[in-house]
Design a protein around this motif. Sequence first.
Motif, PDB file in Angstrom:
ATOM      1  N   SER A  99       0.688  -1.169  -0.048  1.00 44.83           N
ATOM      2  CA  SER A  99      -0.012  -0.005  -0.201  1.00 44.83           C
ATOM      3  C   SER A  99       0.813   1.053  -0.051  1.00 44.83           C
ATOM      4  CB  SER A  99      -0.986  -0.106   1.169  1.00 44.83           C
ATOM      5  OG  SER A  99      -1.800  -1.213   1.239  1.00 44.83           O
ATOM      6  N   ALA A 151      -1.015  -9.090   4.316  1.00 46.67           N
ATOM      7  CA  ALA A 151      -1.955  -8.688   3.292  1.00 46.67           C
ATOM      8  C   ALA A 151      -1.435  -7.747   2.388  1.00 46.67           C
ATOM      9  CB  ALA A 151      -3.207  -8.229   4.097  1.00 46.67           C
ATOM     10  N   GLY A 152      -0.113  -7.026   2.794  1.00 42.50           N
ATOM     11  CA  GLY A 152       0.586  -6.107   1.815  1.00 42.50           C
ATOM     12  C   GLY A 152      -0.397  -4.693   2.168  1.00 42.50           C
ATOM     13  N   THR A 153      -0.485  -4.557   3.373  1.00 41.69           N
ATOM     14  CA  THR A 153      -1.393  -3.106   3.672  1.00 41.69           C
ATOM     15  C   THR A 153      -0.488  -2.239   4.064  1.00 41.69           C
ATOM     16  OG1 THR A 153      -2.435  -3.606   5.571  1.00 41.69           O
ATOM     17  CG2 THR A 153      -3.402  -4.319   3.584  1.00 41.69           C
ATOM     18  N   LEU A 176       1.990   0.704   4.932  1.00 40.12           N
ATOM     19  CA  LEU A 176       2.147   2.020   3.983  1.00 40.12           C
ATOM     20  C   LEU A 176       3.790   2.484   3.945  1.00 40.12           C
ATOM     21  CD1 LEU A 176      -0.730   3.525   5.857  1.00 40.12           C
ATOM     22  CD2 LEU A 176      -0.783   2.919   3.384  1.00 40.12           C
ATOM     23  N   CYS A 221       7.321  -2.099   3.526  1.00 42.90           N
ATOM     24  CA  CYS A 221       8.039  -3.063   4.099  1.00 42.90           C
ATOM     25  C   CYS A 221       7.899  -4.393   3.580  1.00 42.90           C
ATOM     26  CB  CYS A 221       7.197  -3.288   5.638  1.00 42.90           C
ATOM     27  SG  CYS A 221       7.165  -2.191   6.967  1.00 42.90           S
ATOM     28  N   PRO A 253      -0.136 -16.616  11.215  1.00 48.02           N
ATOM     29  CA  PRO A 253       0.205 -15.333  10.856  1.00 48.02           C
ATOM     30  C   PRO A 253      -0.991 -14.766   9.695  1.00 48.02           C
ATOM     31  CG  PRO A 253       1.731 -16.628   9.653  1.00 48.02           C
ATOM     32  CD  PRO A 253       0.948 -17.667  10.597  1.00 48.02           C
ATOM     33  N   ALA A 269      -7.324   0.519  11.609  1.00 48.37           N
ATOM     34  CA  ALA A 269      -8.297   0.811  10.499  1.00 48.37           C
ATOM     35  C   ALA A 269      -8.414  -0.076   9.227  1.00 48.37           C
ATOM     36  CB  ALA A 269      -8.165   2.260  10.143  1.00 48.37           C
ATOM     37  N   CYS A 308      -5.922  -6.461   6.924  1.00 45.68           N
ATOM     38  CA  CYS A 308      -4.363  -6.777   7.289  1.00 45.68           C
ATOM     39  C   CYS A 308      -4.520  -8.142   8.407  1.00 45.68           C
ATOM     40  CB  CYS A 308      -3.931  -5.675   8.279  1.00 45.68           C
ATOM     41  SG  CYS A 308      -4.671  -5.276   9.538  1.00 45.68           S
ATOM     42  N   THR A 309      -3.325  -8.627   8.374  1.00 42.68           N
ATOM     43  CA  THR A 309      -3.238  -9.944   9.013  1.00 42.68           C
ATOM     44  C   THR A 309      -2.699  -9.659  10.286  1.00 42.68           C
ATOM     45  OG1 THR A 309      -0.997 -10.435   8.277  1.00 42.68           O
ATOM     46  CG2 THR A 309      -3.132 -11.065   6.931  1.00 42.68           C
ATOM     47  N   ASN A 328       0.248  -7.242  11.580  1.00 41.38           N
ATOM     48  CA  ASN A 328       0.183  -6.549  12.591  1.00 41.38           C
ATOM     49  C   ASN A 328       1.430  -6.849  13.605  1.00 41.38           C
ATOM     50  OD1 ASN A 328      -3.325  -6.902  12.912  1.00 41.38           O
ATOM     51  ND2 ASN A 328      -2.083  -5.768  11.823  1.00 41.38           N
ATOM     52  N   THR A 386       4.788  -5.134  11.791  1.00 37.76           N
ATOM     53  CA  THR A 386       4.660  -3.407  11.950  1.00 37.76           C
ATOM     54  C   THR A 386       4.508  -2.836  13.438  1.00 37.76           C
ATOM     55  OG1 THR A 386       2.339  -3.256  11.466  1.00 37.76           O
ATOM     56  CG2 THR A 386       4.225  -3.196   9.623  1.00 37.76           C
ATOM     57  N   ALA A 405       1.301  -2.760  14.645  1.00 38.39           N
ATOM     58  CA  ALA A 405       0.379  -1.841  14.599  1.00 38.39           C
ATOM     59  C   ALA A 405      -0.700  -1.411  15.503  1.00 38.39           C
ATOM     60  CB  ALA A 405      -0.589  -2.903  13.445  1.00 38.39           C
ATOM     61  N   GLU A 463       9.436  -5.767  11.629  1.00 36.45           N
ATOM     62  CA  GLU A 463       9.414  -5.850  10.161  1.00 36.45           C
ATOM     63  C   GLU A 463       9.699  -7.052   9.347  1.00 36.45           C
ATOM     64  OE1 GLU A 463      10.183  -1.817   8.888  1.00 36.45           O
ATOM     65  OE2 GLU A 463       8.972  -0.862  10.247  1.00 36.45           O
ATOM     66  N   HIS A 493       2.706   2.845  11.742  1.00 36.12           N
ATOM     67  CA  HIS A 493       2.887   2.382  10.331  1.00 36.12           C
ATOM     68  C   HIS A 493       4.356   1.651   9.983  1.00 36.12           C
ATOM     69  CE1 HIS A 493      -0.481   5.078   8.964  1.00 36.12           C
ATOM     70  NE2 HIS A 493      -0.868   4.028   9.540  1.00 36.12           N
ATOM     71  N   ASN A 548      14.390 -10.087   4.699  1.00 40.24           N
ATOM     72  CA  ASN A 548      13.742  -8.642   4.443  1.00 40.24           C
ATOM     73  C   ASN A 548      14.924  -7.690   4.760  1.00 40.24           C
ATOM     74  OD1 ASN A 548      11.951  -6.796   3.614  1.00 40.24           O
ATOM     75  ND2 ASN A 548      10.867  -7.018   5.456  1.00 40.24           N
TER      76      ASN A 548
HETATM   77  C1  LIG Z   1      -6.571   2.001   4.717  1.00 42.15           C
HETATM   78  C2  LIG Z   1      -5.558   1.861   5.573  1.00 42.15           C
HETATM   79  C3  LIG Z   1      -5.602   1.983   7.004  1.00 42.15           C
HETATM   80  C4  LIG Z   1      -4.539   1.412   7.981  1.00 42.15           C
HETATM   81  N1  LIG Z   1      -4.934   1.845   9.087  1.00 42.15           N
HETATM   82  C5  LIG Z   1      -3.734   1.639  10.138  1.00 42.15           C
HETATM   83  C6  LIG Z   1      -3.967   1.515  11.654  1.00 42.15           C
HETATM   84  O1  LIG Z   1      -5.069   2.511  11.974  1.00 42.15           O
HETATM   85  N2  LIG Z   1      -2.977   1.545  12.227  1.00 42.15           N
HETATM   86  C7  LIG Z   1      -1.750   0.870  11.800  1.00 42.15           C
HETATM   87  O2  LIG Z   1      -0.984   0.477  12.910  1.00 42.15           O
HETATM   88  N3  LIG Z   1      -1.453   0.698  10.465  1.00 42.15           N
HETATM   89  C8  LIG Z   1      -2.562   0.771   9.798  1.00 42.15           C
HETATM   90  N4  LIG Z   1      -2.463   0.625   8.281  1.00 42.15           N
HETATM   91  C9  LIG Z   1      -1.290   0.225   8.011  1.00 42.15           C
HETATM   92  C10 LIG Z   1      -1.043  -1.337   7.824  1.00 42.15           C
HETATM   93  O3  LIG Z   1      -2.672  -1.745   7.686  1.00 42.15           O
HETATM   94  C11 LIG Z   1      -0.587  -2.071   8.975  1.00 42.15           C
HETATM   95  O4  LIG Z   1       0.843  -1.610   8.903  1.00 42.15           O
HETATM   96  C12 LIG Z   1      -0.658  -3.620   9.072  1.00 42.15           C
HETATM   97  O5  LIG Z   1      -0.265  -4.083  10.322  1.00 42.15           O
HETATM   98  C13 LIG Z   1      -0.034  -4.287   7.919  1.00 42.15           C
HETATM   99  O6  LIG Z   1      -0.345  -5.638   7.702  1.00 42.15           O
HETATM  100  P1  LIG Z   1      -0.294  -6.700   6.711  1.00 42.15           P
HETATM  101  O7  LIG Z   1      -1.087  -7.957   7.014  1.00 42.15           O
HETATM  102  O8  LIG Z   1      -0.871  -5.949   5.641  1.00 42.15           O
HETATM  103  O9  LIG Z   1       1.274  -6.879   6.579  1.00 42.15           O
HETATM  104  P2  LIG Z   1       2.192  -6.631   5.443  1.00 42.15           P
HETATM  105  O10 LIG Z   1       2.118  -5.171   4.904  1.00 42.15           O
HETATM  106  O11 LIG Z   1       2.149  -7.510   4.339  1.00 42.15           O
HETATM  107  O12 LIG Z   1       3.600  -6.557   6.102  1.00 42.15           O
HETATM  108  C14 LIG Z   1       4.114  -5.811   6.933  1.00 42.15           C
HETATM  109  C15 LIG Z   1       5.365  -5.998   7.756  1.00 42.15           C
HETATM  110  O13 LIG Z   1       5.165  -7.284   8.493  1.00 42.15           O
HETATM  111  C16 LIG Z   1       6.007  -8.249   8.128  1.00 42.15           C
HETATM  112  N5  LIG Z   1       5.375  -9.507   8.375  1.00 42.15           N
HETATM  113  C17 LIG Z   1       4.449  -9.901   7.622  1.00 42.15           C
HETATM  114  N6  LIG Z   1       3.978 -11.204   7.965  1.00 42.15           N
HETATM  115  C18 LIG Z   1       4.798 -11.501   8.937  1.00 42.15           C
HETATM  116  C19 LIG Z   1       5.155 -12.705   9.553  1.00 42.15           C
HETATM  117  N7  LIG Z   1       4.544 -13.598   9.626  1.00 42.15           N
HETATM  118  N8  LIG Z   1       6.310 -12.868  10.388  1.00 42.15           N
HETATM  119  C20 LIG Z   1       7.339 -11.615  10.596  1.00 42.15           C
HETATM  120  N9  LIG Z   1       7.086 -10.568   9.518  1.00 42.15           N
HETATM  121  C21 LIG Z   1       5.779 -10.573   8.907  1.00 42.15           C
HETATM  122  C22 LIG Z   1       6.244  -7.886   6.712  1.00 42.15           C
HETATM  123  O14 LIG Z   1       7.522  -8.417   6.177  1.00 42.15           O
HETATM  124  C23 LIG Z   1       6.227  -6.644   6.635  1.00 42.15           C
HETATM  125  O15 LIG Z   1       7.614  -5.872   6.951  1.00 42.15           O
HETATM  126  C24 LIG Z   1      -3.608   1.082   7.347  1.00 42.15           C
HETATM  127  C25 LIG Z   1      -3.286   0.710   6.113  1.00 42.15           C
HETATM  128  C26 LIG Z   1      -4.395   1.222   5.221  1.00 42.15           C
HETATM  129  C27 LIG Z   1      -4.083   0.721   3.638  1.00 42.15           C
END
Ligand SMILES: Cc1cc2nc3c(=O)[nH]c(=O)nc-3n(C[C@H](O)[C@H](O)[C@H](O)COP(=O)(O)OP(=O)(O)OC[C@H]3O[C@@H](n4cnc5c(N)ncnc54)[C@H](O)[C@@H]3O)c2cc1C
Lengths: 442, 722
Positions: free
Chosen positions: B32, B70-72, B74, B77, B109, B132, B137-138, B142, B145, B147, B194, B411, B447
Motif C-alpha cells: 500500500s 496482506a501487503g497493506t 504503508l 515493508c 500469521p 483501521a 490486514c493480518t 500487525n 509493524t 500495528a 518488520e 505504520h 527482508n
Molecule cells: C486504509 C489503511 C488503514 C490503515 N490503518 C492503520 C492503523 O490504523 N494502524 C496501523 O498501525 N496501521 C494501519 N495501516 C497500515 C497497515 O494496515 C498495517 O501496517 C498492518 O499491520 C499491515 O498488515 P499486513 O497484513 O498488511 O502486513 P504486510 O503489509 O504484508 O507486512 C507488514 C510487515 O510485516 C512483516 N510480516 C508480515 N507477516 C509476517 C510474519 N509472519 N512474520 C514476520 N514478519 C511479517 C512484513 O515483512 C512487513 O515488514 C493502514 C493501512 C491502510 C491501507
Amino acid sequence: MPVEPIRFPDIQTHPAVLTKSIDKAHYEDTLHCNRCGFCTSSCPTYIATGDEGLSPRGRNQAFRAVLEGRLKDPAEAERFFSTCLMCGICTSVCFSEVPTAELMSAARGTVMGKQGEPWFLKISLRFFLPRPGLLEPMLKILFIGKRIGLSGVLNRIGFLRLISSQLSAADEMVDSVPVRFLRDRVRPYPPAARDADVIHFLACGPNYLKPEVGEATARILKRAGVRFGYVKNVCCGLPGTTYGDLPAARALAQKNIELLEDHPNAVILLDDSSCAASVKDYPALFRDQELPSGDDWRRRAEAVSRRTRDLSEWLVEKGIQFPHLTETTSVTYHDPCKARYAQKIVHPPRALLSSLPAVSFRELPEAEQCCGAGGTYCFAQPEISRAVLDRKAGNVISTKTDGVLTSSVSCLLQLQFGLRRLGSAMRALHLSEFLSPPDKNR
Amino acid sequence: MNTHFVKRLQKEIGKGNVLDSPASLLIYSYDSGVDKALPGAVVLPQTASQVAAVVGLARREGIPFVARGAGTNLCGCTIPVPGGLVIHLSRMDRVLKVDAHRRRAVVEPGVVNLRLQKVLVPYGLTYAPDPASQKACTLGGNAGTNAGGPHCLKHGITTHHVTGCEVVLPDGTFLRTSIDDPGYDLTGLFVGAEGTLGIITQIEVGLLPLPEDVRTFLVSYPSIEAAVQSVTDIISSGIVPTALELMDRVTVEAVEEFVHAGYPRGVEAVLLIEVDGPKERIRRESEKLRELCQKNGGGDIREAQNEREREKLWEGRRGSYPAMARLAPNVLVEDGVVPRTRLPEAVKRIRAIAAREGIRMGLIAHAGDGNLHPNMIFDERNPEETRLVRAAGYEMMKVCVELGGSISGEHGIGIDKREAMRWLFTPQTLTVFRKIKTAFDPDNLCNPDKLIPVAEQPGRGLDHGSLAVPVAAPSQSSGTLEAPEARGAPSQSSGTLEAPEARNELPDSGVLPIQNVEHLQRVLRGARAAGRAVFLKGLGTKGFPIPSGALILALDGLKSVVDYDKENFTLSVQCGWTLPELGALIGPHSQFLHIDGGGTLGGILSARASLKPRLRDQVIGMKCVLSDGQLVEFGAKVMKNVAGYDAAKLFLGAWGSLGVITEVTLRLFPFPPEEPFVKNPRPETSRGEDPRRAIYQKIKNIFDPAGIMNPTIKWEEPTVAR
Ligand SMILES: Cc1cc2nc3c(=O)[nH]c(=O)nc-3n(C[C@H](O)[C@H](O)[C@H](O)COP(=O)(O)OP(=O)(O)OC[C@H]3O[C@@H](n4cnc5c(N)ncnc54)[C@H](O)[C@@H]3O)c2cc1C
Ligand code: SF4
Ligand code: SF4
C-alpha cells in the motif's frame, strides 16, 4: 474548503496503447485503485486461494498494466481476469468504489478478444442464446441424456471430461433436470396484454433449469391478483457481459428492449436476481461513446431499467401478503451477489421473511460472501468455485435451520450442490417456491 | 530468478504454491506504500515447516526473501529486493486455539484481524489492536509493524498483546518465545521488527473481555487547539477513553462527501471519543466528558444511540484515508508522533509545509497519544509531484522529531523512512540495531534494507515502463551493514579503546558508588580493559555467585529528574530513585506508577521485579551504558513509537547482563494500579535443553561482547536453588 480532486492527467500523453474512448474510461477507473488493499480479504477468490493476483487489487493492477502496455503478453494475466466471480463485494468495501467486476468484464474482452472463451460458451453466446428455438432442443438433448443416466456413464468413462472439463462439472452439479421448460409449462398463462401491470420476464434459469421456480412466481402473481403476462424475451445477455463478449450482450439486450417497449407501463419482474441486475444494468452496455446511435439506445435502456424489479423488492414494495403460510419453519437467506451488490437489495428479503408469523428467520454467518456460482463460473472455474462453495455451505449448515432460501437459480443450484457435497439433508429453495409451494391437491 | 531455484521451490512445497509468471511477479511488486520492486518468485506456503524449508533453501542459494501478510503496510515493508523471493503467508490462516479461560488465542500469521475479532465474539472476548485496515490486514503483518489502531489509547498496541510466537529464523530453524519465559524478551524484539529477524509462523495473543458498556461521541470544535485542549483535560481528569480521534476540516469534508456519516460540515476540527467499561462508571465518565468538551468550546455533541449509529460514526473515521484516496490516484500517509501537548504546534508547522508546497492534505490524529497522520494526495505517474510529496513528508517527520516525538507511531519504517532514523537515533544506537540484525541474520537475506538506514541508498524504485527483472546480488545490500564486531570471550577483548587511567580508578574489591553517567562510562571502560566482571548493587548481591575481583557498582547516586511532563503523563528519571521517592514526587499531582519492588528503580527494572502489571508495557524510553562505555538510547517520550527494534525490552529482566540502565521514561497513570502486583520469582534462569540459549548468547554478545556484565547469568543452569 474541501480538497479539489486531482485532475487525472490526459491519458493521450501517457505511453499507453489506448485508442478507444471506452478503454480510456476503463483506464480512468483502474487509476482510482490506489492499492490500499482494503478489499483483498473480502474477495471470495482471494480467500479461497490467498493469491494476490486473484484479489481485486491484483486484478485492477494487472488490468492497468495491460492498458499501460507494461505487461508484454497480456494473456499472462488472463487467469486473474477469468477467475473473477463478478460478485461485486470488493466495490462495496472500496472507498474509491472501483468497479472491479465491470473492469474484469472489460479486461476479458481486451485479453480474450484474441484468446476466446471456453468453446461451449462461445457457441451458446453467439448462436443459441438469441434463438430459443434452437437452444431449447439442444439443452433438452443434453438433459434427457442426464435423465436416462447416459451422462453418468459418459462421465464415468471420462468422455465429457475429454470434451470439456467444464461440461462435466456442469453435469456433476445439476442433479435433476426438467423435461418441460417453463415456457411450455406456463403456456396456460396469457401473453402480456399491452396494458399489463407486470411482465414476468422469463429468465433462463427459471425457464430452463428450474421451471418450478417460474411456476411458483406465476402462482404468486395470480394469487396477488395482478394483471400479468409474458413476452418472447431472449436471454438477458448476462453471459455475454460476464465473459467480455459485449457485442453479443448488446444484441440480446436490444432485442429485449424492443419487446418490452410494447408494454410501456408494465413493471418488468424477474425472479432471478442475476438477470434482474443484468436488465437493470442495460444502460451500461451502451456506455461506449463510439457506438452507432449509442445515446438513443442508452435512453431506451434507461427506461427499461427503471421499470425493472427483482422479486423480493417488488413483493415488499407492493406489500404482498402470504396468509396461507401457516406451517412453522426456520429459514436462513443467501443473498445473490447480483441482488446484494449489483442492486443493493439487502433489506427486502429479510423484512419479508421476518414478517411471516410462522417463519423464524436466522441470519447467515458471512452472509456478505458469494456462493461461488457466478452464473456459469461454477462450470468454468470448478476448483475455485468449490472452495468458495464449501465455505458457504458450512455456514448454511451452521445456522441449524430447516432450509436456506435465495433468489437466483444459479445460487440455488450451487447451494443444493454444496449441501449435497457436505452430506447435509438441509434444503435449499428459491424464495418463490417457499412463498408459494405447489398445491398438493391439484 | 534462476529456474533451478524455482524448480527446487516447487519440489519442496508443491507446484501450486509457487508463482513465477511475469504477471504474478508484477502483482507482487507493490504494497500500500509508494515504492515498488519486482520479485523473482513468490511462494504461498501452507505450513510452518514449508516456511522453514523455503527459508532454508533461500539461505543456501543466497536469495533474499520477505514475508508478506496482506501487503497493506504503508512504508514499503514488503517490497522485495529486486529479483528476491516473496513469502506470502495468506494460506496460513487458521485460528489454532482460543483459550477463553486463560484469555489467550493462538493463530497462524495469515489470519485477518477482523476475522479473529469475529471468531472471538461468541466467547465474549476481543483482541484489542484494531488498525483501521482490520478488514484486510493480518495478525502476522500487525506483529511485523507493531500495528496500532483507533482504540489503542486505553488498551495499547500490538506489542502489548502478543504474548508469544513461533518463528522461523533466517537460518531456517524454529524458535518459540513467550513473554512469560525467563531470559531476554525475544517476543518483544520480534514484534515491530518488520520481518527482518525471522518469519513468525504462530502468534499467541492476549484477549480482553468485551466491555459491559460502550459510548461514542462526536464533538465539533472551532479550532484544532481547542480540540487538543479538550483531549488534555479529559486525560488529566483521570478518564482513559478507548479512543480520542481528531479529524481536521479537510478530512471531514472529504469523508462527508462520500460516507455521509453525519459529520458536521464547516467546522475546523472534530473529536470522536469513545469510552468503555462497567455501566455505572461509563455513565459518570460520559457526563464528565460532555462537561470537559463544552468547557473548551466543543459544540454539537452527538452521542451514538445504538450500535448502528456507532458504526456509522466509526465508518466516518475509518473512511478518512480512503475518502482522500478517492480524490487522486495516490495518497501518501505520513505517521508522526509528538508528545500530545505539542500537537497544535505540530499541526501548524505541518500545515505550513503543505501550504508552501501546494500539496493537498487532510489531517487526522490519534490525539490521545499524539500520533498524527497527514494524508497527502498526488499522482505517482508525475515524478516531480511524487518527489515533492515525499520530501514534504520527510520534512513533517523532522518537525515531529524536533518536538520531541518520533517518525512513526504505528505504520513502521520500511524502506520509506529508514533514512529518517538518523534523526531519531544516535550512530551508537543505530550500530546496536545493525548488530541485532546481523546476530539473527548474518547473511542479510531476511527482508534486507528495511528499518535501518543504509550507508548508501541503492537504487530501488521500480521503473514503471519496464518489466525486466533487475538482477540484484544480495551482497549489494549486505555490504552496507556494518561488519559484526568480534564476538569473543572476555579475555579476547582488546585494550585499545579503553582509557588506562580509568583502570587505575577502580577499587580492588567492594562497592563503587557511581557519581554520574560520565563516571559510569569511564568505570566500565576501565573494567573492560582490566577484564573485570561487573555486577550492579542490589542485583548481583542477591542471587548470583560473585567471583572474587568482581566490581560492584552502586547506582543509587544517579538521581536527577530529567523531565516530568504532567500533562503528557510521562516521567523521565535516572535509575537511582526508589519507588517511595518517586511516589512523593508524583503523588501530589494524583499521578501513579504501576510498578512495585524495593531498592532502586534500575534494580526493579533489571530484575523485572513484578510480572503484573507488566513492566514492559510501561517503559517507553530508555538510556543505557554498555560495557564499552557507549551510551545508547531507545524509545522516546511518546506513548506510541514503532521506530527501530524494541531493544529496551531486552534490558527488563536482563539482570544487568547487557549493560546499565541509567535513565528511563515511564508512562504515568491518573489512577492507582487496579490489579494486584504479581512478584517475579528470581533470579530467572531457563532449564534443560533450551534452543533460546544460543540466541540469548548472541544478544549478550551484541551489547557486551567482552562478557563482563554479570557474567554468571548465562541462562544455562539454575544458579540458585529456589
Ligand atoms: C486504509 C489503511 C488503514 C490503515 N490503518 C492503520 C492503523 O490504523 N494502524 C496501523 O498501525 N496501521 C494501519 N495501516 C497500515 C497497515 O494496515 C498495517 O501496517 C498492518 O499491520 C499491515 O498488515 P499486513 O497484513 O498488511 O502486513 P504486510 O503489509 O504484508 O507486512 C507488514 C510487515 O510485516 C512483516 N510480516 C508480515 N507477516 C509476517 C510474519 N509472519 N512474520 C514476520 N514478519 C511479517 C512484513 O515483512 C512487513 O515488514 C493502514 C493501512 C491502510 C491501507
Ligand atoms: S480496489 Fe479499492 S479497496 Fe481495493 S485496493 Fe483498489 S482502491 Fe483499495
Ligand atoms: S468481483 Fe468478487 S471475485 Fe471479482 S475481484 Fe471483486 S470480490 Fe473478487
